[in-house]
Design a protein around this motif. Structure first.
Motif, short mmCIF file in Angstrom:
data_model
loop_
_atom_site.label_atom_id
_atom_site.label_comp_id
_atom_site.label_asym_id
_atom_site.label_seq_id
_atom_site.Cartn_x
_atom_site.Cartn_y
_atom_site.Cartn_z
N ALA A 247 16.59 11.75 6.81
CA ALA A 247 15.51 12.73 6.78
C ALA A 247 14.37 12.17 5.95
N ALA A 248 13.39 11.56 6.59
CA ALA A 248 12.31 10.88 5.89
C ALA A 248 11.17 11.84 5.57
N THR A 249 10.70 11.78 4.32
CA THR A 249 9.55 12.58 3.90
C THR A 249 8.47 11.74 3.23
N ARG A 250 8.85 10.62 2.57
CA ARG A 250 7.89 9.79 1.84
C ARG A 250 7.93 8.37 2.35
N ALA A 251 6.75 7.74 2.41
CA ALA A 251 6.66 6.38 2.94
C ALA A 251 5.70 5.55 2.10
N LEU A 252 5.98 4.23 2.05
CA LEU A 252 5.11 3.26 1.39
C LEU A 252 4.69 2.23 2.43
N VAL A 253 3.38 1.96 2.53
CA VAL A 253 2.87 0.98 3.48
C VAL A 253 1.94 0.02 2.75
N THR A 254 2.16 -1.30 2.93
CA THR A 254 1.27 -2.30 2.36
C THR A 254 0.78 -3.23 3.46
N GLY A 255 -0.29 -3.97 3.16
CA GLY A 255 -0.80 -4.94 4.11
C GLY A 255 -1.98 -5.68 3.53
N TYR A 256 -2.04 -6.98 3.81
CA TYR A 256 -3.20 -7.78 3.38
C TYR A 256 -3.37 -8.94 4.33
N ASP A 257 -4.51 -9.59 4.24
CA ASP A 257 -4.81 -10.77 5.06
C ASP A 257 -4.65 -10.44 6.54
N PHE A 258 -3.79 -11.18 7.26
CA PHE A 258 -3.74 -11.06 8.71
C PHE A 258 -2.99 -9.82 9.21
N LEU A 275 4.46 12.45 7.32
CA LEU A 275 5.06 11.85 6.13
C LEU A 275 4.03 11.75 5.02
N THR A 276 4.46 11.98 3.79
CA THR A 276 3.60 11.74 2.63
C THR A 276 3.57 10.24 2.40
N THR A 277 2.43 9.61 2.67
CA THR A 277 2.36 8.15 2.73
C THR A 277 1.46 7.59 1.63
N ASP A 278 1.99 6.61 0.89
CA ASP A 278 1.20 5.86 -0.09
C ASP A 278 0.73 4.58 0.60
N SER A 279 -0.56 4.52 0.93
CA SER A 279 -1.12 3.36 1.62
C SER A 279 -2.23 2.71 0.81
N ALA A 280 -2.20 2.92 -0.51
CA ALA A 280 -3.24 2.36 -1.37
C ALA A 280 -3.24 0.83 -1.37
N LEU A 281 -2.10 0.22 -1.00
CA LEU A 281 -2.00 -1.24 -1.05
C LEU A 281 -2.22 -1.85 0.33
N ILE A 282 -3.16 -1.32 1.07
CA ILE A 282 -3.63 -1.95 2.30
C ILE A 282 -5.05 -2.44 2.02
N GLY A 283 -5.22 -3.75 1.93
CA GLY A 283 -6.51 -4.31 1.57
C GLY A 283 -6.37 -5.72 1.05
N VAL A 284 -7.41 -6.24 0.41
CA VAL A 284 -7.43 -7.65 0.02
C VAL A 284 -7.36 -7.88 -1.49
N THR A 285 -7.38 -6.83 -2.30
CA THR A 285 -7.52 -7.05 -3.74
C THR A 285 -6.39 -6.50 -4.58
N TRP A 286 -5.35 -5.92 -4.00
CA TRP A 286 -4.30 -5.33 -4.83
C TRP A 286 -3.38 -6.40 -5.42
N THR A 287 -2.60 -6.00 -6.43
CA THR A 287 -1.81 -6.96 -7.21
C THR A 287 -0.31 -6.80 -6.96
N GLY A 288 0.41 -7.86 -7.32
CA GLY A 288 1.86 -7.80 -7.24
C GLY A 288 2.44 -6.73 -8.14
N ASP A 289 1.86 -6.55 -9.31
CA ASP A 289 2.37 -5.54 -10.23
C ASP A 289 2.17 -4.13 -9.68
#
Length: 387
Positions: A247-258, A275-289
């Protein structure tokens, strides 16, 4: 009983069980008895009805396993336990599966003999592909009588059921450039040395497509692997048998470059599904931390994780190159239980998928790939290479 020829028909109670342990033995002994005193015929005892099983036409999942090969590589007791789990999985109503012990097919057995005969043969990509070809022929033969199959599951790593080796093609950087990062003198190392990439899609494509002089495989069935050791695979099956629904309610999505576009597409689909989705890490400047704080130490777990970017067999890439190592995932305090983690990615120096499965003797002495710790934590981990 009159003298003559008699025939006996034996039928296995479970038509979904193939291969070893399905043989029958018949022994007949006779003596001339004295003439018996006539007695009333007793009322026959009713024969118990066999446990209902799924007819071949209703099979939905094909589970391919080489028990003999598993016994060669791992503890026999662990393999026995795994086989029991596989049959329990196959009998689950949501799976409706058939377990095929592929080594009982003569052509498959012969191909394995040629491939595993010695170290030199094991490193020969042609031998590995001959095994894959024999397994695919067996699979297609079974599928011809099982029209409702939707899923194919391969059990074990490349050392148990080999991936198909396919030429990488003409690219600016070749697969052999990644060979120094792979354990030497292993079948995977030999594949990279020959500029080959590994795929399971071969097993699930009824009619391969010719493209630029080579075959490409577009699966007609959903296909995946259960990896890696028998104990790890059994532990992975257990949560499904206990509760097959996520039963999924929360999701994390990342993406950079290609794969910024891929991350955006997944984010859109998740939001369509409310779904409540955290997509803040889709882009070119986010960090590993930033990814570490979400994925590895989050107090509130993500049911679905779509992690997209460059990768190696042992790490996720991130824009600032402070990559997430597999060892970090293994030591993470975040809750991965019953989460689904999938990735679209490629290695910058080659097209080897992020889920390279190496041939390793034991967990204690082998390098950790990123899929291993995720699975050990109760998560389903998968990767999709993108060219």
């Amino acid at each position: 009983m009159r003298a003559g020829t008699y025939y006996i028909r034996a039928r296995h109670f479970n038509p979904n069980h193939f291969g070893a342990e399905t043989h029958y033995q018949l022994a007949i002994a006779a003596v001339l008895p004295p003439t018996p005193t006539p007695t009333p015929s007793p009322t026959p005892t009713p024969t118990p009805s066999p446990t209902p099983t799924v007819p071949p036409a209703q099979i939905k999942t094909l589970i391919l396993v080489n028990r003999q090969r598993l016994n060669t590589l791992y503890d026999v007791g662990s393999v026995d336990a795994l086989m029991n789990k596989l049959y329990a999985l196959a009998n689950h109503d949501r799976v409706r599966g058939a377990v095929i012990q592929i080594e009982t097919d003569p052509a498959v057995a012969n191909a394995y003999t040629q491939w595993t005969g010695n170290q030199s043969a094991l490193l020969d990509v042609a031998n590995a592909n001959a095994v894959a070809s024999a397994i695919r022929n067996l699979t297609l033969s079974f599928l011809s009588g099982a029209p409702n199959v939707e899923y194919i599951v391969l059990v074990g790593s490349d050392a148990v059921i080999p991936y198909r080796r396919v030429p990488e093609g003409t690219l600016s950087k070749q697969e052999q450039q990644y060979a120094p990062h792979v354990t030497g003198n292993t079948p995977q190392w030999a594949a990279t040395q020959n500029n080959m990439i590994l795929t399971d899609d071969y097993y699930a494509d009824r009619e391969p497509t010719l493209w630029q002089g080579h075959e490409i495989y577009l699966p007609d069935y959903a296909i995946g692997r259960l990896v890696e050791t028998p104990d790890e695979i059994s532990a992975f099956i257990d949560p499904f048998l206990a509760n097959p629904t996520l039963a999924a309610t929360r999701a994390l999505v990342t993406g950079y470059d290609f794969v910024i576009d891929a991350g955006g597409a997944v984010d859109t689909l998740f939001r369509y599904d409310s779904l409540t989705t955290d997509s803040a890490l889709i882009g070119v400047t986010w960090t590993g931390d930033a990814l570490r704080s979400r994925q590895l130490a989050a107090g509130n777990r993500f049911d679905l994780q779509s992690i997209n970017g460059h990768a190696t067999h042992a790490a996720f890439g991130v824009p600032d190159q402070n990559d997430i190592q597999a060892s970090e995932i293994a030591a993470a305090t975040g809750d991965f239980a019953r989460s689904l983690v999938f990735s679209v990615g490629a290695i910058p120096d080659s097209t080897t998928t992020a889920r390279s499965i190496w041939r390793r003797p034991s967990r204690a002495s082998r390098p950790i790939t990123w899929a291993t710790p995720a699975s050990d934590g109760g998560a389903a981990a998968s990767s999709i290479p993108r060219a």
